[in-house]
Scaffold this motif. Structure first.
Motif, PDB file in Angstrom:
ATOM      1  N   LEU A 196       0.845  -1.194   0.000  1.00  0.00           N
ATOM      2  CA  LEU A 196       0.000   0.000   0.000  1.00  0.00           C
ATOM      3  C   LEU A 196       0.876   1.238   0.000  1.00  0.00           C
ATOM      4  CD1 LEU A 196      -2.651  -0.934   2.687  1.00  0.00           C
ATOM      5  CD2 LEU A 196      -3.036  -0.670   0.266  1.00  0.00           C
ATOM      6  N   LYS A 197       0.635   2.138  -0.947  1.00  0.00           N
ATOM      7  CA  LYS A 197       1.381   3.396  -0.997  1.00  0.00           C
ATOM      8  C   LYS A 197       0.408   4.535  -1.224  1.00  0.00           C
ATOM      9  CE  LYS A 197       3.876   2.219  -4.532  1.00  0.00           C
ATOM     10  NZ  LYS A 197       4.843   2.201  -5.641  1.00  0.00           N
ATOM     11  N   ARG A 198       0.760   5.688  -0.663  1.00  0.00           N
ATOM     12  CA  ARG A 198       0.052   6.904  -1.025  1.00  0.00           C
ATOM     13  C   ARG A 198       1.068   8.030  -1.055  1.00  0.00           C
ATOM     14  NH1 ARG A 198      -3.430   9.629   3.772  1.00  0.00           N
ATOM     15  NH2 ARG A 198      -1.911   9.347   5.422  1.00  0.00           N
ATOM     16  N   THR A 199       0.876   8.948  -1.986  1.00  0.00           N
ATOM     17  CA  THR A 199       1.834  10.024  -2.171  1.00  0.00           C
ATOM     18  C   THR A 199       1.113  11.359  -2.112  1.00  0.00           C
ATOM     19  OG1 THR A 199       3.224   8.636  -3.556  1.00  0.00           O
ATOM     20  CG2 THR A 199       3.569  10.999  -3.724  1.00  0.00           C
ATOM     21  N   ALA A 200       1.628  12.246  -1.263  1.00  0.00           N
ATOM     22  CA  ALA A 200       1.127  13.613  -1.184  1.00  0.00           C
ATOM     23  C   ALA A 200       1.952  14.464  -2.132  1.00  0.00           C
ATOM     24  CB  ALA A 200       1.243  14.139   0.240  1.00  0.00           C
ATOM     25  N   HIS A 201       1.298  15.159  -3.042  1.00  0.00           N
ATOM     26  CA  HIS A 201       1.972  16.085  -3.953  1.00  0.00           C
ATOM     27  C   HIS A 201       1.750  17.489  -3.387  1.00  0.00           C
ATOM     28  CE1 HIS A 201       2.663  13.080  -7.112  1.00  0.00           C
ATOM     29  NE2 HIS A 201       1.568  12.532  -6.613  1.00  0.00           N
ATOM     30  N   MET A 202       2.864  18.155  -3.061  1.00  0.00           N
ATOM     31  CA  MET A 202       2.788  19.453  -2.392  1.00  0.00           C
ATOM     32  C   MET A 202       3.611  20.483  -3.166  1.00  0.00           C
ATOM     33  SD  MET A 202       3.501  17.796   1.367  1.00  0.00           S
ATOM     34  CE  MET A 202       3.731  19.341   2.164  1.00  0.00           C
ATOM     35  N   SER A 203       3.197  21.733  -3.063  1.00  0.00           N
ATOM     36  CA  SER A 203       3.957  22.793  -3.713  1.00  0.00           C
ATOM     37  C   SER A 203       4.962  23.419  -2.759  1.00  0.00           C
ATOM     38  CB  SER A 203       3.012  23.872  -4.247  1.00  0.00           C
ATOM     39  OG  SER A 203       2.253  24.407  -3.190  1.00  0.00           O
ATOM     40  N   THR A 204       4.897  23.049  -1.494  1.00  0.00           N
ATOM     41  CA  THR A 204       5.806  23.589  -0.497  1.00  0.00           C
ATOM     42  C   THR A 204       6.330  22.460   0.384  1.00  0.00           C
ATOM     43  OG1 THR A 204       6.015  25.107   1.363  1.00  0.00           O
ATOM     44  CG2 THR A 204       3.852  24.158   1.011  1.00  0.00           C
ATOM     45  N   PRO A 205       7.617  22.452   0.701  1.00  0.00           N
ATOM     46  CA  PRO A 205       8.167  21.356   1.506  1.00  0.00           C
ATOM     47  C   PRO A 205       8.000  21.533   3.012  1.00  0.00           C
ATOM     48  CG  PRO A 205       9.932  22.768   0.757  1.00  0.00           C
ATOM     49  CD  PRO A 205       8.663  23.305   0.149  1.00  0.00           C
ATOM     50  N   VAL A 206       7.088  22.378   3.439  1.00  0.00           N
ATOM     51  CA  VAL A 206       6.877  22.571   4.872  1.00  0.00           C
ATOM     52  C   VAL A 206       5.938  21.503   5.414  1.00  0.00           C
ATOM     53  CG1 VAL A 206       7.408  25.041   4.902  1.00  0.00           C
ATOM     54  CG2 VAL A 206       5.090  24.285   4.428  1.00  0.00           C
ATOM     55  N   LEU A 207       5.375  21.754   6.533  1.00  0.00           N
ATOM     56  CA  LEU A 207       4.543  20.813   7.267  1.00  0.00           C
ATOM     57  C   LEU A 207       3.430  20.209   6.407  1.00  0.00           C
ATOM     58  CD1 LEU A 207       4.078  19.697  10.124  1.00  0.00           C
ATOM     59  CD2 LEU A 207       2.579  21.620  10.522  1.00  0.00           C
ATOM     60  N   LEU A 208       3.230  18.917   6.536  1.00  0.00           N
ATOM     61  CA  LEU A 208       2.177  18.201   5.817  1.00  0.00           C
ATOM     62  C   LEU A 208       0.842  18.436   6.518  1.00  0.00           C
ATOM     63  CD1 LEU A 208       1.346  16.055   3.670  1.00  0.00           C
ATOM     64  CD2 LEU A 208       1.773  14.351   5.424  1.00  0.00           C
ATOM     65  N   THR A 209      -0.031  19.180   5.850  1.00  0.00           N
ATOM     66  CA  THR A 209      -1.402  19.401   6.334  1.00  0.00           C
ATOM     67  C   THR A 209      -2.325  19.332   5.127  1.00  0.00           C
ATOM     68  OG1 THR A 209      -1.404  21.804   6.032  1.00  0.00           O
ATOM     69  CG2 THR A 209      -0.606  20.963   8.171  1.00  0.00           C
ATOM     70  N   GLU A 210      -3.617  19.271   5.370  1.00  0.00           N
ATOM     71  CA  GLU A 210      -4.574  19.250   4.263  1.00  0.00           C
ATOM     72  C   GLU A 210      -4.461  20.513   3.414  1.00  0.00           C
ATOM     73  OE1 GLU A 210      -6.399  16.743   3.124  1.00  0.00           O
ATOM     74  OE2 GLU A 210      -5.464  15.547   4.684  1.00  0.00           O
ATOM     75  N   ASP A 211      -4.056  21.633   4.022  1.00  0.00           N
ATOM     76  CA  ASP A 211      -3.932  22.886   3.276  1.00  0.00           C
ATOM     77  C   ASP A 211      -2.711  22.901   2.360  1.00  0.00           C
ATOM     78  OD1 ASP A 211      -6.218  23.867   4.509  1.00  0.00           O
ATOM     79  OD2 ASP A 211      -5.084  24.797   6.144  1.00  0.00           O
ATOM     80  N   THR A 212      -1.665  22.147   2.679  1.00  0.00           N
ATOM     81  CA  THR A 212      -0.440  22.181   1.877  1.00  0.00           C
ATOM     82  C   THR A 212      -0.393  21.078   0.819  1.00  0.00           C
ATOM     83  OG1 THR A 212       0.782  20.838   3.482  1.00  0.00           O
ATOM     84  CG2 THR A 212       0.912  23.236   3.727  1.00  0.00           C
ATOM     85  N   VAL A 213      -1.303  20.105   0.882  1.00  0.00           N
ATOM     86  CA  VAL A 213      -1.328  19.013  -0.104  1.00  0.00           C
ATOM     87  C   VAL A 213      -2.194  19.419  -1.283  1.00  0.00           C
ATOM     88  CG1 VAL A 213      -1.988  16.622  -0.542  1.00  0.00           C
ATOM     89  CG2 VAL A 213      -0.953  17.241   1.637  1.00  0.00           C
ATOM     90  N   GLU A 214      -1.596  19.402  -2.479  1.00  0.00           N
ATOM     91  CA  GLU A 214      -2.350  19.701  -3.695  1.00  0.00           C
ATOM     92  C   GLU A 214      -3.249  18.525  -4.067  1.00  0.00           C
ATOM     93  OE1 GLU A 214       0.494  20.794  -6.656  1.00  0.00           O
ATOM     94  OE2 GLU A 214       0.996  22.661  -5.632  1.00  0.00           O
TER      95      GLU A 214
END
Length: 124
Positions: A73-91
């Motif tokens: 099982l894998k999941r990948t968060a694609h983000m535009s900023t390398p800061v804290l992982l939150t729902e607001d930072t995940v595209e």
């Protein structure tokens, strides 16, 4: 290091460990702009690997649930900023069973079933 609550069995026995590049032989070799952490529960055995990569300003965080049960099982968060992982930072999130991309609900159902098995093993 602080213990975290396990999402499978609920105990406060989940320990995160930073990994060095030579400790990740089973996975792709880490390069300088990557970091990895391994999380494992010392009660039920739930575990996953988290790999954070920054490339050309984009950040990807991949969670690999590889506790020996199939499929991987894998999941990948694609983000535009390398800061804290939150729902607001995940595209957006990408979900995989093995190498096949699947819908989020199918991925979550598989993970939930896997965690039910772990919970039942450690409570019996």
């Amino acid at each position: 290091m602080d213990r975290l609550q396990c999402k499978a069995c609920g105990s406060l026995s989940m320990l995160p460990m930073d990994l060095e590049p030579d400790e990740t032989d089973d996975f792709e070799a880490l390069v300088d702009d990557q970091e990895a952490r391994f999380f494992t529960c010392h009660v039920c055995g739930d575990n996953w690997l988290t790999v954070r990569r920054v490339e050309d300003g984009d950040c990807k965080i991949t969670f690999v649930h590889q506790m020996g049960l199939q499929p991987l099982l894998k999941r990948t968060a694609h983000m535009s900023t390398p800061v804290l992982l939150t729902e607001d930072t995940v595209e957006h999130w990408a979900y995989f069973l093995g190498d096949d991309e699947v819908a989020e609900h199918r991925w979550r159902d598989t993970l939930d079933e896997r965690r039910k098995v772990l919970r039942s093993i450690c409570t019996n």
